[in-house]
Enzyme design. Structure first.
Site, PDB file in Angstrom:
ATOM      1  N   ASP A  88      13.512  29.525 -17.702  1.00 32.85           N
ATOM      2  CA  ASP A  88      12.347  28.666 -17.852  1.00 32.85           C
ATOM      3  C   ASP A  88      11.882  28.203 -16.467  1.00 32.85           C
ATOM      4  OD1 ASP A  88      14.679  26.379 -19.309  1.00 32.85           O
ATOM      5  OD2 ASP A  88      14.239  26.657 -17.186  1.00 32.85           O
ATOM      6  N   ASP A  90      10.254  24.862 -14.396  1.00 34.91           N
ATOM      7  CA  ASP A  90       9.988  23.422 -14.401  1.00 34.91           C
ATOM      8  C   ASP A  90       9.057  23.067 -13.247  1.00 34.91           C
ATOM      9  OD1 ASP A  90      11.697  23.170 -16.560  1.00 34.91           O
ATOM     10  OD2 ASP A  90      13.438  22.715 -15.309  1.00 34.91           O
ATOM     11  N   ASP A 168      20.896  17.092  -8.492  1.00 40.07           N
ATOM     12  CA  ASP A 168      22.352  17.210  -8.465  1.00 40.07           C
ATOM     13  C   ASP A 168      22.865  18.129  -7.351  1.00 40.07           C
ATOM     14  OD1 ASP A 168      21.395  19.530  -9.654  1.00 40.07           O
ATOM     15  OD2 ASP A 168      22.390  19.190 -11.576  1.00 40.07           O
TER      16      ASP A 168
END
Length: 479
Positions: A88, A90, A168
């Site tokens: 996907d 983002d 992260d």
């Protein structure tokens, strides 16, 4: 150094001159200095719009045309640099969620913990997130809420630099700028991609894991998916901090388990999770059973089940989550079932009770939705039924909607040595023969102990060594 195909990075990408003043980042809510990014122009990287989802490009361009900053970010950028096909795409922007909704009619705002915008294009969803701030300390719990170091809610918006520092891992904090098609790197993510290294952003990995314990599972997932090595500073705390997963909502852990075990690397992920003590926090009863395995079972069964899952992914075949969880929880169910049998319960009642007990207790750790939990329990319920091959039961079982999954489950049990392979071979043959042959297989039976006793009593009177038979070939009842 670890080389990865598909990366077209120039040597200056991995030099540290743009980061010498940064050192390591202190990712906290105060006194955070924004770093200067490394900008990689379009001719010097391998990402092309032709490899990006057309709908994601539409979102990027529409935001830019509306006066907002717009970047492709995260795993999509990382995977494109590695030559992988992203799952996907983002988007990150300075537009607030409400602004995104005004720009796109086909948009819906979701999330409480992290407010996001989903832009819908049929079955495809492009996720749009507003830049998060890093160096603010607000008392408004509707914007940011932190408890025992864990971020429970974060809707404080900021700059792209702050957004990068809040992510992260460095390899997930790369931005593709639709305005000039450049790459923007605030955290030396390009260097870590080139080195095959997975590294948390910031100078305190323990604090980063406490902010969101799911990052420990993501470390395992990315290490397995990308073939990267977890940086020692980020790897060392995993065993000690594994119990933090108990504070994560079980429903969220369910989603993380699917990502770990349905992407084609379930077996290595399982091994790493056990190595770091993370699996025990997710499936404690299964881990207890694995710790006291006998003759390589049940670990052989779990390994075979996960390896089978990986093969199906590689072959492009669908994966059923209920089958995966049936494999992961089977051993505690089986042991509970045997205990109930020994206590005098009938086999059907024992399996129903055992399934309910184990599945119910598991919900406190990883919450399995009902749509998967019910078929999972059906697979278990059919296992003792498959061991009873005589009479009308086999003909009824083969028409059960969950028969095929239960049969595949039986094959795994036979391959791992839990049941006699002859049982699995019988069911394989039963499916292949025609209906009349099926009926014959289901009626074939060895003489029961009771019928043999009767023959011995009757033999002297008949003075024959052979029992009487009826036209069907079965032993005739005594006169």
């Amino acid at each position: 150094m670890c080389a990865h195909p598909g990366i077209a990075l120039q040597s200056h990408f991995i030099r540290r001159q743009a980061f010498s003043h940064i050192g390591v980042f202190l990712v906290s809510l105060s006194s955070l200095t924004e770093p200067t990014p490394s900008i990689v122009p379009r001719p010097e990287h391998s990402i092309s719009r032709a490899n990006i989802s057309a709908n994601a490009v539409r979102v990027l361009n529409r935001l830019k045309q509306s006066g907002y900053q717009a970047y492709l970010v995260g795993g999509g950028v990382r995977d494109l640099l590695l030559g992988h096909e992203p799952k996907d795409f983002d988007v990150a922007t300075d537009a607030r969620p409400e602004d995104v909704r005004r720009v796109f009619r086909n948009c819906r705002l979701i999330g409480r913990r992290f407010r996001l915008a989903h832009v819908f294009f049929g079955a495809e969803i492009v996720e749009v997130a507003t830049f998060r701030a890093a160096n603010v300390d607000l008392g408004d719990e509707d914007a940011r809420q932190i408890e025992n170091g864990m971020i429970l809610r974060d809707n404080v918006f900021g700059s792209i630099a702050e957004d990068a520092l809040r992510r992260d891992f460095t390899v997930n904090a790369l931005y593709y700028n639709i305005a000039d098609f450049s790459l923007v790197d605030y955290v030396e993510g390009l260097a870590d991609i080139a080195a095959g290294r997975l590294r948390l952003i910031g100078d305190d990995p323990i604090a980063r894991y406490r902010e969101d314990p799911v990052r420990m599972l993501r470390a395992v997932r990315f290490a397995c998916k990308l073939g990267f090595v977890i940086e020692p500073r980020c790897e060392t705390p995993l065993v000690e901090l594994a119990p933090l997963l108990r504070d994560v909502p079980p429903a969220r852990l369910f989603e993380e388990i699917l990502k770990l075990f349905q992407a084609g690397f379930a077996l290595p992920a399982f091994e790493k999770l056990r190595h770091y003590g993370l699996f025990a926090e997710l499936f404690p009863e299964t881990e207890d059973c694995l710790a006291m395995q006998e003759e390589d079972f049940p670990i052989t069964f779990v390994n075979r089940g996960l390896d089978n899952t990986d093969r199906r992914v590689q072959e492009g075949k669908p994966i059923a989550p209920f089958f995966l969880f049936a494999v992961l929880l089977w051993e505690p169910v089986r042991r509970q079932y045997l205990q109930l049998l020994e206590a005098g319960h009938g086999w059907s009642e024992a399996m129903t009770t055992a399934s309910s007990m184990i599945a119910g207790r598991q919900q406190a750790y990883v919450a399995i939705p009902k749509r998967f939990g019910l078929p999972m329990r059906e697979i278990w319920a059919l296992q003792p039924a498959l061991e009873r091959r005589r009479g009308k039961r086999p003909l009824a079982l083969i028409g059960h909607p969950r028969f095929r999954a239960a049969y595949d489950f039986l094959l795994l049990r036979a391959e791992s040595g839990e049941v006699d392979p002859e049982l699995a071979a019988w069911w394989t043959q039963f499916q292949e023969v025609n209906p009349s042959e099926r009926a014959a297989m289901a009626t074939e039976r060895k003489p029961s102990r009771k019928s043999r006793r009767r023959r011995r009593r009757k033999a002297p009177a008949e003075k024959t060594d052979q029992p009487a038979t009826d036209p069907s070939g079965q032993t005739a009842p005594p006169a």
